[in-house]
Design a protein around this motif. Structure first.
Motif, PDB file in Angstrom:
ATOM      1  N   GLU A  47       0.398  -1.645   0.286  1.00 23.04           N
ATOM      2  CA  GLU A  47      -0.125   0.265  -0.059  1.00 23.04           C
ATOM      3  C   GLU A  47       0.869   1.777   0.118  1.00 23.04           C
ATOM      4  OE1 GLU A  47      -3.540   1.596   2.621  1.00 23.04           O
ATOM      5  OE2 GLU A  47      -2.703   0.027   3.485  1.00 23.04           O
ATOM      6  N   GLY A  48       1.735   0.918   0.759  1.00 20.68           N
ATOM      7  CA  GLY A  48       2.868   2.606   0.599  1.00 20.68           C
ATOM      8  C   GLY A  48       3.842   2.875  -0.824  1.00 20.68           C
ATOM      9  N   GLN A  49       3.689   2.069  -1.863  1.00 22.84           N
ATOM     10  CA  GLN A  49       3.975   1.699  -2.835  1.00 22.84           C
ATOM     11  C   GLN A  49       2.928   2.526  -3.935  1.00 22.84           C
ATOM     12  OE1 GLN A  49       5.584  -2.096  -3.019  1.00 22.84           O
ATOM     13  NE2 GLN A  49       7.622  -1.224  -3.673  1.00 22.84           N
ATOM     14  N   PRO A  52      -0.478   8.038  -3.916  1.00 22.36           N
ATOM     15  CA  PRO A  52      -1.692   8.818  -3.071  1.00 22.36           C
ATOM     16  C   PRO A  52      -2.582   8.794  -3.304  1.00 22.36           C
ATOM     17  CG  PRO A  52       0.014   9.276  -2.200  1.00 22.36           C
ATOM     18  CD  PRO A  52       0.583   8.794  -3.374  1.00 22.36           C
ATOM     19  N   TRP A  60       5.191  13.077  -2.789  1.00 19.47           N
ATOM     20  CA  TRP A  60       4.884  12.293  -2.014  1.00 19.47           C
ATOM     21  C   TRP A  60       6.209  11.729  -1.611  1.00 19.47           C
ATOM     22  CZ3 TRP A  60       4.538   7.637  -5.474  1.00 19.47           C
ATOM     23  CH2 TRP A  60       4.428   6.432  -5.094  1.00 19.47           C
ATOM     24  N   LEU A  62       7.633   9.034   0.214  1.00 19.99           N
ATOM     25  CA  LEU A  62       7.781   8.095   0.713  1.00 19.99           C
ATOM     26  C   LEU A  62       9.187   7.388   1.723  1.00 19.99           C
ATOM     27  CD1 LEU A  62       6.994   4.631   0.347  1.00 19.99           C
ATOM     28  CD2 LEU A  62       7.644   4.536  -1.743  1.00 19.99           C
ATOM     29  N   GLU A 214       2.149  11.535   3.276  1.00 18.80           N
ATOM     30  CA  GLU A 214       3.817  10.649   3.581  1.00 18.80           C
ATOM     31  C   GLU A 214       3.106   9.281   3.319  1.00 18.80           C
ATOM     32  OE1 GLU A 214       6.049   9.720   6.697  1.00 18.80           O
ATOM     33  OE2 GLU A 214       5.396  11.511   6.860  1.00 18.80           O
ATOM     34  N   THR A 215       3.857   8.409   3.025  1.00 17.40           N
ATOM     35  CA  THR A 215       3.658   6.871   3.140  1.00 17.40           C
ATOM     36  C   THR A 215       4.828   5.720   3.787  1.00 17.40           C
ATOM     37  OG1 THR A 215       4.460   5.963   1.024  1.00 17.40           O
ATOM     38  CG2 THR A 215       2.065   6.578   1.217  1.00 17.40           C
ATOM     39  N   SER A 216       4.645   5.239   4.196  1.00 18.55           N
ATOM     40  CA  SER A 216       5.711   4.143   5.313  1.00 18.55           C
ATOM     41  C   SER A 216       5.008   3.005   4.794  1.00 18.55           C
ATOM     42  CB  SER A 216       5.952   4.566   6.201  1.00 18.55           C
ATOM     43  OG  SER A 216       4.621   4.932   7.048  1.00 18.55           O
TER      44      SER A 216
END
Length: 447
Positions: A47-49, A52, A60, A62, A214-216
């Motif tokens: 999901e984080g890859q 968004p 974005w 990551l 942000e995703t992580s």
């Protein structure tokens, strides 16, 4: 298994995102099936890859652990944007150095060329290493730039940018500022930053901007990683500052004026030769919550060896419990370690605290202490013990360590939560063991 059955199985596993099922699927695949699945990045990506979905963002971020798949996510994002029919775009590829941009972002095993060669419907771009330039069949162009040379971005005009390992750039602020001024083409220019977190000012600034999403993710989230590799990394570095940063993808910051800077915490780890069974004194420190079911109840177990060195043994703190609940947790911690005393702060309903603990176990030796000074003032002498090497951490205690790191000189607290309950419990226990002067006992002399 027929190809139709294999596709259905792969699709079902992609939908559930079950890591264990993924590994079983990998074991069943032949080379052709593996290549086919690898080409379906959108189906199996974490999901984080995934880019968004919401509109309005310009950056974005990551930020994830090593081996999570940041490079593959960046390569797939660039290939997709660069391959839109009849829509040629210009893309900046920025790394810590031009050599790293070439070796990782372009030519790496998860880089742009590798991703394009496996993706269905995409043609591999032409790569000109001497020019640092990629050209796609539709006319899109990507050029590599270096975080060592901010002026290299002057005069550039870009639709998009992929910035890799921004926390490693030699001149991050100037490079980022010049890049932002180059992102002025098209209806919606934007940048992807893929990086392992480090608490540099630029990363904190980017995170705080309202146009950043942000995703992580963690190293262990990637099913492509060897289970043995993940197991060794977690066993070796799990819970440490390095592990939280490099494996868990956390940005672990030092607070200005901290009594327990992160470097001090890491320096105060007990060695592998430590044995808790050799401790003649063990105490449980308790910081009761101010309200029923409110803040956490700090419960920290500490011990002292015969040489006078103190050790933090366990953070047994609990949250959201009624008095009888946290009292049972205190009793259990004392029993696990064979503690000779429980030291509890009595400011929050002193008589009630003692009665609740005694109700849980009438034999529990309890000493109530009264906080006549602020938490940080009480903590300063204990912090000094750590600085002198007279107090050590016999394990990894991330929540407790975050609170200790948030206590600052002068009486402030800038850690997680409203109150450093765990840290206060630790201070009470260490004070009892290391700083409290025991009353002289009567002695009998033989003449």
């Amino acid at each position: 298994m027929t190809r139709k059955q294999w596709r259905e199985t792969a699709r079902r596993i992609c939908d559930t995102r079950d890591r264990a099922l993924w590994r079983r699927l990998f074991e069943m695949m032949d080379i052709a099936e593996g290549l086919e699945l690898d080409a379906c990045f959108e189906a199996w990506a974490h999901e984080g890859q995934e880019e968004p979905p919401k509109e309005g963002w310009r950056t974005w971020l990551l930020m994830a652990g090593r081996g999570y798949g940041k490079t593959r996510a960046g390569a797939e994002w660039v290939n997709r944007l660069a391959s839109m029919p009849n829509k040629p775009v210009r893309i900046a590829l920025v790394a810590a150095s031009e050599a790293e941009a070439r070796a990782v972002m372009v030519e790496g095993e998860s880089g742009i060329l590798a991703a394009a060669s496996t993706a269905r419907g995409l043609r591999r771009p032409k790569w000109e290493p001497s020019l640092g330039r990629l050209t796609w069949p539709n006319g899109s162009v990507a050029l590599i730039y270096s975080g060592e040379n901010p002026d290299g971005l002057r005069g550039a005009n870009n639709h998009f940018a992929w910035c890799d390992e921004l926390a490693k750039w030699a001149k991050p602020d100037a490079t980022w500022d010049n890049l932002q001024m180059s992102l002025r083409c098209g209806a919606r220019p934007r940048a992807l930053v893929t990086t392992t977190p480090r608490p540099i000012p630029l990363l904190k600034r980017i995170r705080a901007e309202r146009w950043t999403v942000e995703t992580s993710g963690r190293t262990g989230d990637n099913a492509h990683n060897s289970p043995h590799f993940v197991e060794v990394m977690e066993a070796t570095y799990g819970g440490t500052l390095l592990g939280r940063q490099e494996l868990d993808g956390e940005m672990v910051e030092d607070v200005a004026g901290s009594l327990w800077p992160r470097a001090l915490i890491e320096a105060c780890r007990a060695g592998n030769d430590f044995h808790a069974s050799a401790l003649p004194r063990i105490v449980v420190g308790v910081d009761p919550p101010a309200s029923v079911g409110g803040d956490a109840c700090g419960i920290v177990v500490c011990g002292r060896d015969s040489d006078g060195t103190g050790y933090v043994l366990e953070d047994a703190s609990v949250a959201g419990m009624r008095p009888e609940g946290w009292a049972r947790a205190v009793v259990a911690a004392a029993a696990r370690w064979g503690a000779d005393r429980v030291v509890a702060e009595a400011n929050q309903g002193g008589a009630m605290v003692e009665s609740v603990l005694k109700a849980a176990d009438a034999r529990l030796p309890v000493r109530l202490v009264h906080a006549r000074r602020g938490k940080t003032v009480r903590a300063e002498p204990v912090a000094y013990l750590f600085e002198k090497g007279e107090a050590l951490l016999a394990g990894r205690f991330p929540d407790l360590e975050d609170e200790l790191a948030g206590l600052t000189i002068g009486g402030g607290y800038q850690g997680p939560g409203r109150s450093p309950d765990r840290a206060d419990a630790c201070v009470w226990a260490m004070t009892e063991l290391m700083l409290r002067k025991e009353k002289a006992r009567p002695r009998v002399r033989v003449l």
